[in-house]
Design a protein around this motif. Sequence first.
Motif, PDB file in Angstrom:
ATOM      1  N   ILE A 106       0.835  -1.207   0.000  1.00  0.00           N
ATOM      2  CA  ILE A 106       0.000   0.000   0.000  1.00  0.00           C
ATOM      3  C   ILE A 106       0.868   1.255   0.000  1.00  0.00           C
ATOM      4  CG2 ILE A 106      -1.642   1.344   1.380  1.00  0.00           C
ATOM      5  CD1 ILE A 106      -2.887  -1.297   2.287  1.00  0.00           C
ATOM      6  N   ILE A 107       1.926   1.244   0.808  1.00  0.00           N
ATOM      7  CA  ILE A 107       2.856   2.382   0.837  1.00  0.00           C
ATOM      8  C   ILE A 107       3.465   2.599  -0.545  1.00  0.00           C
ATOM      9  CG2 ILE A 107       5.064   3.207   1.764  1.00  0.00           C
ATOM     10  CD1 ILE A 107       4.341   1.727   4.379  1.00  0.00           C
ATOM     11  N   GLY A 108       3.880   1.497  -1.180  1.00  0.00           N
ATOM     12  CA  GLY A 108       4.451   1.606  -2.516  1.00  0.00           C
ATOM     13  C   GLY A 108       3.462   2.144  -3.529  1.00  0.00           C
ATOM     14  N   PHE A 109       2.204   1.720  -3.429  1.00  0.00           N
ATOM     15  CA  PHE A 109       1.189   2.211  -4.359  1.00  0.00           C
ATOM     16  C   PHE A 109       0.941   3.702  -4.168  1.00  0.00           C
ATOM     17  CE2 PHE A 109      -3.173   3.268  -5.532  1.00  0.00           C
ATOM     18  CZ  PHE A 109      -3.193   2.846  -6.859  1.00  0.00           C
ATOM     19  N   ILE A 110       0.911   4.156  -2.912  1.00  0.00           N
ATOM     20  CA  ILE A 110       0.702   5.592  -2.656  1.00  0.00           C
ATOM     21  C   ILE A 110       1.843   6.406  -3.266  1.00  0.00           C
ATOM     22  CG2 ILE A 110       0.580   7.367  -0.847  1.00  0.00           C
ATOM     23  CD1 ILE A 110      -0.794   5.287   0.926  1.00  0.00           C
ATOM     24  N   GLY A 111       3.077   5.920  -3.096  1.00  0.00           N
ATOM     25  CA  GLY A 111       4.216   6.620  -3.675  1.00  0.00           C
ATOM     26  C   GLY A 111       4.133   6.691  -5.184  1.00  0.00           C
ATOM     27  N   PHE A 114       6.362  -3.170 -11.371  1.00  0.00           N
ATOM     28  CA  PHE A 114       7.554  -3.108 -10.535  1.00  0.00           C
ATOM     29  C   PHE A 114       7.479  -4.077  -9.367  1.00  0.00           C
ATOM     30  CE2 PHE A 114       9.883  -1.380  -6.850  1.00  0.00           C
ATOM     31  CZ  PHE A 114      11.166  -1.491  -7.360  1.00  0.00           C
ATOM     32  N   PHE A 115       6.383  -4.065  -8.633  1.00  0.00           N
ATOM     33  CA  PHE A 115       6.307  -4.857  -7.407  1.00  0.00           C
ATOM     34  C   PHE A 115       5.966  -6.321  -7.649  1.00  0.00           C
ATOM     35  CE2 PHE A 115       5.915  -0.631  -5.511  1.00  0.00           C
ATOM     36  CZ  PHE A 115       6.754  -0.765  -4.420  1.00  0.00           C
ATOM     37  N   PHE A 116       5.429  -6.657  -8.820  1.00  0.00           N
ATOM     38  CA  PHE A 116       5.002  -8.036  -9.049  1.00  0.00           C
ATOM     39  C   PHE A 116       5.568  -8.626 -10.337  1.00  0.00           C
ATOM     40  CE2 PHE A 116       1.864  -6.123  -6.258  1.00  0.00           C
ATOM     41  CZ  PHE A 116       1.858  -7.039  -5.219  1.00  0.00           C
ATOM     42  N   ASN A 117       6.739  -8.146 -10.739  1.00  0.00           N
ATOM     43  CA  ASN A 117       7.445  -8.828 -11.807  1.00  0.00           C
ATOM     44  C   ASN A 117       8.208 -10.007 -11.205  1.00  0.00           C
ATOM     45  OD1 ASN A 117      10.559  -8.124 -11.516  1.00  0.00           O
ATOM     46  ND2 ASN A 117       9.395  -6.285 -10.996  1.00  0.00           N
ATOM     47  N   TYR A 118       8.712 -10.861 -12.066  1.00  0.00           N
ATOM     48  CA  TYR A 118       9.350 -12.098 -11.603  1.00  0.00           C
ATOM     49  C   TYR A 118      10.545 -11.814 -10.689  1.00  0.00           C
ATOM     50  CZ  TYR A 118      11.961 -16.485 -11.754  1.00  0.00           C
ATOM     51  OH  TYR A 118      12.662 -17.612 -11.396  1.00  0.00           O
ATOM     52  N   ALA A 119      11.401 -10.867 -11.083  1.00  0.00           N
ATOM     53  CA  ALA A 119      12.625 -10.599 -10.317  1.00  0.00           C
ATOM     54  C   ALA A 119      12.306 -10.118  -8.907  1.00  0.00           C
ATOM     55  CB  ALA A 119      13.482  -9.569 -11.049  1.00  0.00           C
ATOM     56  N   GLY A 175      12.002  -0.778   1.933  1.00  0.00           N
ATOM     57  CA  GLY A 175      12.889   0.267   1.437  1.00  0.00           C
ATOM     58  C   GLY A 175      12.498   0.740   0.050  1.00  0.00           C
ATOM     59  N   TRP A 176      12.153  -0.192  -0.842  1.00  0.00           N
ATOM     60  CA  TRP A 176      11.746   0.204  -2.194  1.00  0.00           C
ATOM     61  C   TRP A 176      10.398   0.915  -2.185  1.00  0.00           C
ATOM     62  CZ3 TRP A 176      15.095   0.838  -5.713  1.00  0.00           C
ATOM     63  CH2 TRP A 176      16.219   0.021  -5.790  1.00  0.00           C
ATOM     64  N   SER A 177       9.520   0.543  -1.266  1.00  0.00           N
ATOM     65  CA  SER A 177       8.232   1.239  -1.168  1.00  0.00           C
ATOM     66  C   SER A 177       8.438   2.699  -0.771  1.00  0.00           C
ATOM     67  CB  SER A 177       7.332   0.537  -0.148  1.00  0.00           C
ATOM     68  OG  SER A 177       6.991  -0.757  -0.582  1.00  0.00           O
ATOM     69  N   ILE A 178       9.331   2.935   0.187  1.00  0.00           N
ATOM     70  CA  ILE A 178       9.623   4.310   0.602  1.00  0.00           C
ATOM     71  C   ILE A 178      10.412   5.030  -0.485  1.00  0.00           C
ATOM     72  CG2 ILE A 178      10.725   5.722   2.390  1.00  0.00           C
ATOM     73  CD1 ILE A 178      10.286   3.365   4.308  1.00  0.00           C
ATOM     74  N   PHE A 179      11.203   4.280  -1.251  1.00  0.00           N
ATOM     75  CA  PHE A 179      11.948   4.855  -2.370  1.00  0.00           C
ATOM     76  C   PHE A 179      11.021   5.544  -3.363  1.00  0.00           C
ATOM     77  CE2 PHE A 179      13.415   4.329  -6.747  1.00  0.00           C
ATOM     78  CZ  PHE A 179      14.650   4.952  -6.716  1.00  0.00           C
ATOM     79  N   THR A 180       9.809   5.024  -3.532  1.00  0.00           N
ATOM     80  CA  THR A 180       8.871   5.655  -4.471  1.00  0.00           C
ATOM     81  C   THR A 180       8.582   7.094  -4.064  1.00  0.00           C
ATOM     82  OG1 THR A 180       6.912   4.839  -3.252  1.00  0.00           O
ATOM     83  CG2 THR A 180       7.793   3.425  -5.000  1.00  0.00           C
ATOM     84  N   PHE A 181       8.520   7.375  -2.759  1.00  0.00           N
ATOM     85  CA  PHE A 181       8.307   8.750  -2.285  1.00  0.00           C
ATOM     86  C   PHE A 181       9.535   9.605  -2.580  1.00  0.00           C
ATOM     87  CE2 PHE A 181       5.258   6.323   0.076  1.00  0.00           C
ATOM     88  CZ  PHE A 181       4.168   7.175   0.222  1.00  0.00           C
TER      89      PHE A 181
END
Length: 338
Positions: free
Chosen positions: A90-95, A117-122, A138-144
């Motif tokens: 959810i945090i990542g989506f908001i960002g 980004f969040f649901f690719n294979y890698a 960390g990546w979720s906060i990176f979006t902000f």
Amino acid sequence: FSFIMFYVLAISAYLLKYLPLRSAGDLSTYIPMIHFLREYGFHGLVPNWYNGFILFEFYPPGFSFFGLLLHFITNNYGILIYLALILIYIIGFIGIYLISREQKFSWVETSFFFLAFFFNYATVVYVIRLGRFPELLGWSIFTFFFFLMLHYKNRSLGRFSIAIPVVLGIIMLVNVYVFMLSLTLLACLFVIKSRKEKWILLLYGATTAAATSFWWYPFIKIFAGVLFDSGFYKWGVARELLSWNSIISSNTAFGLLFIIAFLVYIAENNADENKNDFGFYLPLFILDFLVLTRLVYFVPILRNIPTTPYNLLFLFVSIFLLIKIINVKIRRLPVFLN
């Protein structure tokens, strides 16, 4: 991507009932850290694990504080960790929504950006299979942080730019690898700013360092004296990139994807956007070049970052640039038809 999202959330629901074992990767280590923080406190001595150790001398405390907050709500580690996974998404989506609103992306483009980004294979294999929940946070906060860099790319640093050191500090306390790559993004903004604003950004960097020194100063002391020699943070790119089979790999694919997206975007967007674009993305281009040519192995600190964080960084920016390229072509379509 939507199917993968539902599959990930469904398959991860086992956390509600079963404590993950070593087969779930590092997650079996991160959950006890939340318990140890609750029992012994920050930098407390944990007497009954690995012959005793000082908490958070080896790893950032951000995810554990996040989990401790959820523990007060759930009082159950299984529910806690599954709820943490959902909240991270959810945090990542908001960002990403903030980025999309800033760039005037459609809802379809916003959804694609988030899911790709969040649901690719890698990402799924790295995070879910290996249990790297702190790095996912960390990546979720990176979006902000990415949003802030884009927001101030063509604007002056106003009063609300104080959010830059705040978000950067949170990333540092959550994951070291994401933090180091976030500094590359900060360098992107630094390159195109005036001399006065460069000093402001340096001040923001110093503010971040001072505010988080309660954690990183002991960490650096341990790192310099023990961790590097023992190999704890020595894995890095050495064993992953300096082998022949790494040439045909996801790392090469994501690196080339970013270079192609970058060059096409600059070529297509030259007449439509600010001329700062080339300078803004130049530090990322240089970093990608270092990784693709394996010259990053000779760069201190950057050589200690594993390849997957690099992959996720270049994938994130590539998806963003591809959407921008599509939008430029759509805006030109009426002119072309006329």
